[in-house]
Design an enzyme around this catalytic site. Structure first.
Site, PDB file in Angstrom:
ATOM      1  N   ARG A  65       0.832  -1.217   0.000  1.00  0.00           N
ATOM      2  CA  ARG A  65       0.000   0.000   0.000  1.00  0.00           C
ATOM      3  C   ARG A  65       0.863   1.262   0.000  1.00  0.00           C
ATOM      4  NH1 ARG A  65      -2.090   2.032   4.595  1.00  0.00           N
ATOM      5  NH2 ARG A  65      -2.374  -0.021   5.519  1.00  0.00           N
TER       6      ARG A  65
ATOM      7  N   TYR B 106     -13.808  18.974 -15.457  1.00  0.00           N
ATOM      8  CA  TYR B 106     -14.203  17.576 -15.670  1.00  0.00           C
ATOM      9  C   TYR B 106     -15.375  17.238 -14.724  1.00  0.00           C
ATOM     10  CZ  TYR B 106     -13.916  12.475 -15.593  1.00  0.00           C
ATOM     11  OH  TYR B 106     -14.206  11.136 -15.662  1.00  0.00           O
TER      12      TYR B 106
ATOM     13  N   ASP C  40      -4.916  19.958 -13.674  1.00  0.00           N
ATOM     14  CA  ASP C  40      -5.186  18.638 -14.242  1.00  0.00           C
ATOM     15  C   ASP C  40      -4.640  18.672 -15.671  1.00  0.00           C
ATOM     16  OD1 ASP C  40      -6.317  16.480 -15.578  1.00  0.00           O
ATOM     17  OD2 ASP C  40      -8.222  16.586 -14.488  1.00  0.00           O
TER      18      ASP C  40
ATOM     19  N   LYS D 142      -5.893   8.073 -19.570  1.00  0.00           N
ATOM     20  CA  LYS D 142      -6.092   8.670 -20.891  1.00  0.00           C
ATOM     21  C   LYS D 142      -4.784   8.626 -21.702  1.00  0.00           C
ATOM     22  CE  LYS D 142     -10.068   9.371 -18.942  1.00  0.00           C
ATOM     23  NZ  LYS D 142     -10.390  10.577 -18.212  1.00  0.00           N
TER      24      LYS D 142
HETATM   25  C1  LIG Z   1     -10.948  11.008 -17.005  1.00  0.00           C
HETATM   26  C2  LIG Z   1     -10.550  12.255 -16.380  1.00  0.00           C
HETATM   27  C3  LIG Z   1     -10.435  12.373 -14.988  1.00  0.00           C
HETATM   28  C4  LIG Z   1     -10.766  11.235 -14.049  1.00  0.00           C
HETATM   29  O1  LIG Z   1      -9.859  10.192 -14.215  1.00  0.00           O
HETATM   30  P1  LIG Z   1     -10.179   8.642 -13.882  1.00  0.00           P
HETATM   31  O2  LIG Z   1      -8.901   7.952 -14.211  1.00  0.00           O
HETATM   32  O3  LIG Z   1     -11.342   8.236 -14.709  1.00  0.00           O
HETATM   33  O4  LIG Z   1     -10.503   8.585 -12.427  1.00  0.00           O
HETATM   34  C5  LIG Z   1     -10.031  13.584 -14.470  1.00  0.00           C
HETATM   35  N1  LIG Z   1      -9.754  14.637 -15.274  1.00  0.00           N
HETATM   36  C6  LIG Z   1      -9.856  14.563 -16.613  1.00  0.00           C
HETATM   37  C7  LIG Z   1      -9.541  15.757 -17.437  1.00  0.00           C
HETATM   38  C8  LIG Z   1     -10.262  13.374 -17.212  1.00  0.00           C
HETATM   39  O5  LIG Z   1     -10.386  13.317 -18.547  1.00  0.00           O
END
Ligand SMILES: *Cc1c(COP(=O)(O)O)cnc(C)c1O
Length: 399
Positions: free
Chosen positions: A57, A115, A189, A214
């Site tokens: 962990r 998001y 982000d 992504k």
């Molecule tokens: C998909 C996404 C998230 C969330 O990510 P997960 O891996 O699905 O938890 C946050 N910010 C952006 C811009 C995203 O495209």
């Protein structure tokens, strides 16, 4: 062991490993704990005197190698080191960052077109823990300054650029300058850009988070997140929080991410050049009312994008002439592109925001942000662009 064991004991014991040769590729460690060579080593590792792994962990060699690599990429232009952590998802990266840095009574300043998951996290969960959110248009720099001046409980400016699905950009450097005037840390982000296209830490941002699900992984087969900080003390707080909220990345997803990362640069080059060609093609189509792509000179944030991104990336959106029926019909007729609610994969994905990702956003708010019922979001893949253009051509020509 000199005394032979009984058969069942041999079953239970680990087999003898020959570790004299080093694997060329990062091994996948599936071990929940790590052996202490002796009691002194155990004490040294637990007290932080010696670096080492103890319990899964807290991290393991697979996870830490990938986290370190992402930190090196995000911190590429920094004089000092950056520190990276992998989490179980992009959402847990955001949760962990906020839990590590804010407390009850504090507020987050952010944008309305964040998001969807992040907006809900702030509105539904963090609000219950006494962390409030102020949503504003972060492109209005005077407004941002006024809000910071009037609300001394704001302890983080959190944003995304470009934002989904209109590709609206926020001036990273300008926001960082204003926030630092009020002693407020900033977090970005950077999922849409990846460090290959945009490196916020070099522009003075304190924290970067990712949904590595992504572009960083790129192959649509793992869910994970990352947090990167340029400051060592801040990174310790993140690590302590991560250890306790238990949102460490699992080793298999980290290992898949490690594979994906190796081709990030060539993927992002191709995503960007394909998206530019598709944006230009769609712009001149008479069934297309509007295209949002930062690489088009008529995008309102073209200049900001050029200042802070090395290429314009693979995300775009466009509005068909008509409305929801026409947009959905276009999506259903596409054959080379896939209808799926993710982005950043090697193949081209389309999505209808107002019936999916933005379903829970008020229609008035959506329209004020330019998210209309006729809009289709495209995560442009790395296929041969001629095939993609031909696919859009046949789908749009049936409208
Ligand atoms: C998909 C996404 C998230 C969330 O990510 P997960 O891996 O699905 O938890 C946050 N910010 C952006 C811009 C995203 O495209």
């Amino acid at each position: 062991m000199d005394k032979p064991l009984k058969l069942n004991s041999y079953c239970v014991k680990e087999g003898v490993r020959n570790e004299s040769t080093k694997p060329h590729q990062l091994p996948l460690y599936l071990s929940s704990s790590f052996v202490m060579e002796d009691s002194q080593e155990a004490v040294d590792i637990f007290t932080g005197k010696k670096k080492g792994h103890v319990y899964g962990r807290y991290g393991n060699p697979t996870i830490d190698a990938v986290a370190h690599k992402i930190a090196q990429m995000e911190g590429y232009d920094l004089k000092g080191d950056a520190y990276g952590f992998l989490t179980s998802s992009g959402m847990s990266a955001i949760t962990t960052l906020i839990m590590a840095t804010l407390q009850s009574g504090d507020a987050v300043l952010t944008q309305g077109n964040l998001y969807g998951g992040s907006t809900e996290l702030l509105n539904k969960l963090l609000s219950r823990m006494g962390i409030s959110t102020i949503f504003t248009n972060l492109q209005d720099l005077n407004g941002v300054e006024r809000i910071l001046k009037d609300n001394s409980n704001i302890r983080m400016v959190y944003f995304e650029t470009p934002a989904n699905p209109t590709m609206a950009c926020i001036d990273i450097e300008a926001i960082n300058i204003i926030a630092s005037k009020y002693g407020v840390p900033t977090a970005i982000d950077n999922t849409f850009c990846t460090p290959y296209l945009q490196r916020p830490l070099s522009m003075g941002t304190d924290y970067v988070i990712h949904s590595t699900t992504k572009y960083l992984n790129g192959h649509g087969n793992s869910i994970a997140g990352a947090i990167i900080a340029a400051d060592y003390d801040a990174s310790r707080k993140i690590w302590e929080t991560l250890k306790l909220n238990g949102s460490t990345c699992n080793p298999f997803d980290a290992w898949l991410l490690s594979n994906g990362l190796k081709t990030l640069a060539i993927r992002m080059d191709k995503h960007s050049s394909n998206a530019q060609a598709i944006a230009e093609y769609l712009s001149q189509h008479d069934k297309v009312a509007h295209v949002n792509y930062n690489g088009l000179p008529d995008h309102p944030d073209h200049e900001i994008a050029k200042k802070q991104m090395s290429q314009m990336g693979g995300m775009l959106s466009f509005t068909v002439v008509g409305g929801q029926a026409e947009a959905l019909a276009t999506i259903d007729r596409l054959q080379c592109c896939t209808h799926a609610p993710t982005l950043g994969d090697v193949d081209t994905l389309v999505l209808h925001p107002t019936t999916s990702s933005h379903l829970n956003v008020d229609k008035a708010v959506r329209e004020a942000n330019g998210i209309t019922d006729g809009m289709i979001r495209v995560s442009v893949g790395i296929e041969d662009v001629e095939d993609l253009i031909a696919d859009f051509e046949q789908a749009l020509n049936q409208l």
